[in-house]
Design a protein around this motif. Structure first.
Motif: not given
Lengths: 260, 306
Positions: B87, B250, B253, B291, B295
């Motif tokens: 991230c 994710a 960032g 997140e 990701a």
């Protein structure tokens, strides 16, 4: 090292002798068997011709190898470390590298002189052409391994050093140089072997040393002596590589299993 | 770099000169302002991340690791950056450390733009980066040695505190993972940095060792005034350690949320079973869950494309 290991290694050499014995007995008349060669060996060991050839060849290798290490290690470390320096030097070196040692001989005969000088009681003659060709053999493996050694160091070690306050030269001294040493060491072991290879090629044509001794045994028709020369070169190459290996390992106490 | 040159006023306003540059080190010492009033939680920003964007562009791939990030870290604060893998949280740390230049925005330390690595900003890496060719003692001495200011008593003290006495002459590979990590901490502390940047330093350790290392880190931090930026993907670790947990999205960032962890200090592992801790953990888990999923999808997509 344990006994079993020694037994296996001895078997390797005995096996080679066995093959030779069989091929010698069945093969062409010109191939002398181990017994004939052993006889020639006994004769040569007592002769100054043999020891002079050994001394000359060994000194040439030693000198050429030392020069190759003194130039190849710093040059390789710098090429690996500095992209700009690498761009300026590496392409030219890569162009020279593939030229085989034999192809250098006419050039060396034309250009490189034989230097004679005396130091007090002893006088020397250095055939710089032969030393140069021997040097080439050791130089490139040492150079390439030094470059590869630097490039194999993870960037984070340099970053760590910088964040601890190391200036560029301190990073070179404490990270790049020691980090590349294992690879430099490998290059030296390989380079020592190739120094002997190139030396013998050069000596056969330009003269002197074990290479010339072996070649003149052929032209003079004393075939067992060819093998005396070959075996001596093999032993000296092996011994000198082993010495380099042990000296190197003693300088790398931090390597896992470096004492092996 | 050019930013700094174009901004001389800001440089001269710098109230804490010891954070920049080699010039002080060359003199064999670093002025540590004793009277700077580095009491805990002064509220003053030591690190200012100002509209930071970092775009990686290898062969035109154009990956935005961090986008428009703003964050202030106070003097003596312990901040954890929590985010899913990939991230861009390491990128943030690398910009503060001075390894990377931001594509846009800037990182200021005491109002001064970061200009390369500096011993006032110490770094601990994810993989142990003790110099394998140096003994533990030589590693510990490394920072001070670079400016000829080795204090043997201090090194001995640090090694003793971390249970490494008697291992001065060992090489890193002869030590366990936990011991190596402690030795790296000693190497950092021997250099007396103002800011400790730690990039998932304990992620390679087993659970027991990890817990002990976390406690040791807190002890060290309580004892001496320091600012810590600690990067992790471990929710419990972040809450256990931090004053503030910065949760990242994710890629690209960005800051999703900031959790103020109001658990009394000094903390030890008994905190881990408290109700307050569970509440914080629950909240952080909720924040990070989506997140992490995103990701993972990104990662999958990249793998398929490649």
């Amino acid at each position: 090292m344990d006994t079993a290991k020694w037994a296996k290694r001895s078997a390797s050499i005995l096996g080679l002798l066995g093959v030779w014995f069989v091929v010698g007995a069945l093969g062409p008349q010109t191939l002398p068997g181990p017994a004939a060669v052993a006889g020639a060996f006994v004769g040569y060991v007592g002769s100054p011709v043999y020891w002079n050839a050994i001394t000359l060849s060994t000194l040439r290798v030693l000198g050429a190898f030392t020069i190759a290490a003194l130039i190849g290690v710093p040059l390789g470390l710098l090429i690996g470390w500095s992209v700009v320096f690498g761009d300026f030097t590496y392409p030219a070196l890569e162009l020279v590298r593939p030229i085989p040692p034999i192809a250098w001989i006419p050039f060396t005969i034309l250009v490189l002189p034989s230097l004679a000088f005396s130091l007090g009681i002893a006088s020397f003659e250095i055939d710089t052409g032969i030393v140069f060709i021997t040097f080439l053999g050791a130089f490139f493996p040492i150079l390439l391994n030094a470059i590869a050694g630097v490039r194999s160091i993870d960037d984070e070690y340099s970053r760590a050093a910088q964040s601890l306050g190391a200036a560029d030269w301190q990073t070179f001294r404490h990270v790049i140089y020691p980090g590349a040493l294992p690879s430099v060491h490998t290059g030296m072991v390989v380079g020592m072997g190739l120094a002997w290879v190139n030396l013998v090629a050069a000596e056969m044509i330009s003269g002197g040393g074990l290479g010339f001794m072996t070649w003149s045994a052929y032209t003079g028709g004393s075939y067992p002596v060819i093998f005396v020369g070959m075996i001596t070169i093999g032993i000296l190459g092996y011994v000198s590589s082993t010495i380099v290996r042990y000296i190197g390992a003693s300088q790398l106490p931090w390597m896992e299993g470096s004492t092996a | 770099m050019s930013k700094q040159e174009s901004n001389p006023e800001r440089r001269s306003q710098n109230r804490n000169q010891d954070t920049n540059g080699y010039e002080d080190m060359e003199n064999g010492h670093r002025d540590l302002d004793e009277d700077d009033g580095r009491a805990r939680a002064t509220g003053e920003a030591l690190v200012e991340i100002d509209d930071l964007t970092k775009i990686y562009d290898p062969d035109g791939a154009h990956v935005t690791a961090v986008e428009n990030m703003d964050l202030e870290i106070g003097d003596n604060e312990f901040v954890c950056v929590l985010g899913p893998s990939g991230c861009g949280k390491s990128t943030v740390m690398e910009c503060i450390a001075g390894y990377l230049e931001p594509t846009e925005g800037e990182v200021l330390i005491n109002g001064d733009p970061v200009d390369g690595p500096d011993p006032s900003r110490g770094v601990v890496f994810q993989s142990n980066r003790l110099f394998p060719w140096k003994t533990i003692g030589q590693n510990a001495r490394f920072g001070p040695q670079m400016r000829n200011a080795v204090d043997d008593d201090r090194i001995r003290e640090l090694l003793e505190e971390t249970g490494l006495s008697g291992f001065e002459d060992s090489y890193p590979h002869e030590l366990s993972g936990g011991m190596q990590q402690r030795a790296e901490l000693v190497r950092l502390l021997a250099n007396d940095p103002d800011i400790m940047l730690m990039d998932e330093p304990f992620s390679g350790l087993d659970a027991m060792t990890k817990e002990l290392m976390q406690e040791m880190l807190l002890d060290i931090w309580e004892e001496e005034d320091r600012t810590v930026l600690f990067i992790t993907h471990d929710v419990a670790e972040a809450i256990f350690l931090a004053d503030r947990v910065v949760v990242m999205t994710a890629r690209p960032g960005q800051i999703k949320d900031v959790i103020d962890v109001d658990i009394d200090r000094p903390r030890d592992s008994s905190v881990l079973t408290s109700e307050a801790f569970n509440e914080y953990q629950k909240r952080a888990n909720e924040l990070i869950h989506d997140e992490a999923e995103r990701a993972m999808e990104q990662k999958q997509q990249e793998t398929q494309e490649a």
